[in-house]
Write a protein that holds these residues in place. Structure first.
Motif, mmCIF file in Angstrom:
data_model
loop_
_atom_site.group_PDB
_atom_site.id
_atom_site.type_symbol
_atom_site.label_atom_id
_atom_site.label_comp_id
_atom_site.label_asym_id
_atom_site.label_seq_id
_atom_site.Cartn_x
_atom_site.Cartn_y
_atom_site.Cartn_z
ATOM 1 N N ALA A 13 1.594 -0.856 -3.185
ATOM 2 C CA ALA A 13 2.710 -1.757 -2.893
ATOM 3 C C ALA A 13 3.314 -1.735 -1.395
ATOM 4 N N ASN A 14 3.232 -0.592 -0.688
ATOM 5 C CA ASN A 14 3.026 -0.744 0.544
ATOM 6 C C ASN A 14 2.214 -1.229 1.434
ATOM 7 N N ASP A 19 0.909 -6.492 4.728
ATOM 8 C CA ASP A 19 0.349 -7.479 4.904
ATOM 9 C C ASP A 19 1.307 -8.968 4.809
ATOM 10 N N LEU A 20 1.989 -8.578 3.866
ATOM 11 C CA LEU A 20 3.563 -9.879 3.616
ATOM 12 C C LEU A 20 3.721 -9.904 5.231
ATOM 13 N N GLU A 26 3.344 -13.787 11.427
ATOM 14 C CA GLU A 26 2.021 -14.671 12.408
ATOM 15 C C GLU A 26 2.710 -16.310 11.994
ATOM 16 N N LEU A 27 3.173 -16.496 11.139
ATOM 17 C CA LEU A 27 3.773 -17.786 10.816
ATOM 18 C C LEU A 27 4.824 -18.201 11.033
ATOM 19 N N HIS A 28 5.840 -17.213 11.231
ATOM 20 C CA HIS A 28 7.201 -17.240 12.538
ATOM 21 C C HIS A 28 6.857 -17.932 14.092
ATOM 22 N N SER A 93 -0.644 -15.370 -1.954
ATOM 23 C CA SER A 93 -1.721 -14.656 -1.460
ATOM 24 C C SER A 93 -1.892 -13.471 -2.041
ATOM 25 N N VAL A 94 0.037 -12.758 -1.260
ATOM 26 C CA VAL A 94 0.315 -11.513 -0.974
ATOM 27 C C VAL A 94 0.295 -10.954 -2.535
ATOM 28 N N THR A 95 1.594 -11.809 -2.646
ATOM 29 C CA THR A 95 1.493 -11.153 -3.872
ATOM 30 C C THR A 95 1.816 -11.626 -5.608
ATOM 31 N N GLY A 96 1.188 -12.253 -5.569
ATOM 32 C CA GLY A 96 0.765 -13.408 -6.318
ATOM 33 C C GLY A 96 2.034 -14.015 -7.080
ATOM 34 N N SER A 97 3.565 -14.127 -5.773
ATOM 35 C CA SER A 97 4.177 -15.191 -6.598
ATOM 36 C C SER A 97 4.342 -15.738 -5.451
ATOM 37 N N SER A 98 4.850 -17.239 -5.296
ATOM 38 C CA SER A 98 5.631 -17.681 -4.113
ATOM 39 C C SER A 98 6.513 -17.740 -4.058
ATOM 40 N N THR A 99 7.605 -16.781 -4.530
ATOM 41 C CA THR A 99 8.797 -16.340 -4.241
ATOM 42 C C THR A 99 8.154 -15.045 -3.022
ATOM 43 N N GLY A 100 7.669 -14.232 -3.675
ATOM 44 C CA GLY A 100 7.121 -13.211 -2.663
ATOM 45 C C GLY A 100 7.975 -12.530 -3.748
ATOM 46 N N PHE A 101 8.208 -10.499 -3.191
ATOM 47 C CA PHE A 101 8.443 -9.959 -4.004
ATOM 48 C C PHE A 101 9.650 -9.815 -4.707
#
Length: 102
Positions: A13-14, A19-20, A26-28, A93-101
């Motif tokens: 999880a950490n 990664d997120l 990078e996105l910002h 790609s990181v969390t498996g959900s499009s909304t994040g954690f």
């Protein structure tokens, strides 16, 4: 669940959280450019800060004022949509959900 399994889960999880955070940073900082009507260009950072708006001189005519304003709105909105889509892809790609954690 054993203590070792719990530690592995927390470590995973950490790592996902790091990664997120890295990918969102990078996105910002990434620039997105959208051009509408061949003469209105909007450049926006991934944090949705507009850094440049360029309007072709040929569009500067009072008769075109409403059209230029509409193209500008369309370009800004499309740029935001492109950023939102990329943000959702990063979350997925990181969390498996499009909304994040959360």
């Amino acid at each position: 669940m054993t203590n070792k399994n719990m530690q592995q889960l927390l470590a995973q999880a950490n790592k996902m959280k790091r990664d997120l955070a890295r990918k969102m940073k990078e996105l910002h900082e990434k620039e997105f450019t959208v051009t509408k009507g061949g003469g209105v260009k909007v450049v926006m950072l991934g944090n949705k800060e507009i850094v440049k708006i360029a309007i072709d001189e040929e569009l500067f005519d009072l008769e075109n004022k409403e059209m230029v304003e509409t193209l500008l709105i369309m370009a800004v909105n499309e740029c935001r949509e492109v950023i939102d889509k990329e943000e959702a892809e990063i979350n997925e790609s990181v969390t498996g959900s499009s909304t994040g954690f959360f």
